[in-house]
Design a protein around this motif. Structure first.
Motif, mmCIF file in Angstrom:
data_model
loop_
_atom_site.group_PDB
_atom_site.id
_atom_site.type_symbol
_atom_site.label_atom_id
_atom_site.label_comp_id
_atom_site.label_asym_id
_atom_site.label_seq_id
_atom_site.Cartn_x
_atom_site.Cartn_y
_atom_site.Cartn_z
ATOM 1 N N ASN A 154 1.051 -0.886 -0.100
ATOM 2 C CA ASN A 154 -0.215 0.052 -0.065
ATOM 3 C C ASN A 154 1.349 1.349 -0.043
ATOM 4 O OD1 ASN A 154 -2.662 -0.816 0.268
ATOM 5 N ND2 ASN A 154 -2.156 -1.783 2.188
ATOM 6 N N ASP A 155 -0.179 2.922 -0.378
ATOM 7 C CA ASP A 155 1.146 3.101 -0.084
ATOM 8 C C ASP A 155 1.975 4.237 0.741
ATOM 9 O OD1 ASP A 155 0.778 3.546 -2.988
ATOM 10 O OD2 ASP A 155 -1.390 5.423 -3.249
ATOM 11 N N TRP A 176 -5.743 -4.414 -0.479
ATOM 12 C CA TRP A 176 -4.270 -4.187 -0.905
ATOM 13 C C TRP A 176 -4.447 -3.299 -2.479
ATOM 14 C CZ3 TRP A 176 -0.308 -4.122 2.527
ATOM 15 C CH2 TRP A 176 -0.397 -5.062 3.754
ATOM 16 N N THR A 177 -3.195 -1.484 -2.071
ATOM 17 C CA THR A 177 -3.950 -1.443 -3.106
ATOM 18 C C THR A 177 -3.175 -2.064 -4.262
ATOM 19 O OG1 THR A 177 -3.357 0.237 -2.219
ATOM 20 C CG2 THR A 177 -3.607 0.430 -4.746
#
Length: 310
Positions: A154-155, A176-177
């Motif tokens: 993730n960021d 989750w991205t």
């Protein structure tokens, strides 16, 4: 504008330019350790063992918390010659974050890692995973492929190495991205789960996780007289020497590529491996050997490290 004001403004511009040049010079002039001093930076298992003959090395700090290691092995694990580059990142402290880029998003095609790194203003990065493996970018599934071991991120700099059982809790990478699965998750929780030579000894891109959020991102040259290349077993044994308890092979062979932004590399790093110009902004830290084209291969995705805030 009065002459005094013009002179003052001009002076400010000159001083600003000097400050920028000085900052660049400090980074570009960062000390490079070589020979015995650089060899000493490597884990003892890789410099003092009968199974690993580390003949020469280079070491430097790319950024605070980010170190670059280059090792020229005459014999590694009682096999052949190996040229290996490692970027060791203290991920919790270093002002960098991972970014997964799949070039197929929005109908794009394969791209060179050096080109993508330049376009995304990456500090450094590597090629990532196979075209047919699962890939999720910016919250959208790009490829619903093989769901095996891999990495989720993730960021906010959280990340997780996972095996095939992970998908039961996170269908389609829920929570989750960015997610990608990979050729071989061979080291999980300190247990080596794969051995053998995979596709044979070959160039490989691989990475692992050590304690306290330290990441090791690596490439090994292969299929050349100066470097044989590794297989699953040697890749994960090498990661364990760097203290990694999780580890995986990314895409290897002719796709193997590591790039570093030029202004981060001090003079003297490339005396042994003869790095090449991948793009206007980045050096390639390994010998890219596309089997057909003889140069850096275009690939479907990359794992990049960018400055926090970018």
């Amino acid at each position: 504008m009065p002459a005094k004001e013009k002179f003052r403004d001009m002076t400010k511009c000159i001083l600003a330019a000097v400050a920028v040049a000085t900052a660049f010079h400090v980074r570009a002039g960062t000390a490079v350790l070589s020979g015995a001093d650089a060899v000493a930076k490597f884990p003892a298992q890789l410099r003092d063992s009968d199974a690993a003959k580390l003949a020469d090395a280079r070491w430097c700090e790319l950024l605070p918390g980010v170190e670059y290691f280059y090792g020229k092995f005459l014999k590694l694990y009682n096999k052949g010659r190996e040229d290996v580059s490692v970027i060791r990142v203290d991920y919790r402290k270093a002002k960098v974050r991972m970014e997964f880029v799949d070039n197929r998003a929005n109908g794009g095609g394969n791209r060179k890692t050096s080109d993508v790194a330049g376009r995304r203003k990456a500090l450094f990065g590597v090629n990532c995973t196979f075209p047919m493996w699962y890939a999720k970018m910016d919250g959208k599934v790009v490829k619903d492929g093989h769901k095996e071991g891999g990495l989720a991120l993730n960021d906010d700099k959280t990340y997780e190495f996972f095996d095939a059982s992970w998908w039961k809790k996170h269908p389609n990478g829920e929570g989750w991205t960015d997610v990608f699965s990979t050729e071989a998750l061979g080291l999980l929780g300190g247990r080596q789960t794969l051995d053998g030579v995979s596709w044979g000894s070959a160039p490989y891109t691989f990475m692992g996780e050590a304690t306290n959020g330290v990441l090791c991102v690596c490439v090994v040259d292969g299929r050349t007289p100066r470097s044989e290349g590794m297989g699953y077993g040697t890749v994960h044994t090498f990661l364990r020497a760097f203290g990694c308890f999780n580890g995986m092979c990314l895409d290897g062979g002719g796709s193997t590529t590591m790039v570093v932004r030029k202004d981060l590399l001090p003079a003297g790093v490339n005396e042994l491996q003869h790095v090449s110009e991948g793009s206007a902004a980045h050096w390639t830290m390994n010998h890219t050997i596309d089997n057909i084209l003889g140069r850096e291969r275009k690939v479907c995705n990359q794992l990049l490290f960018v400055a926090e805030g970018d």
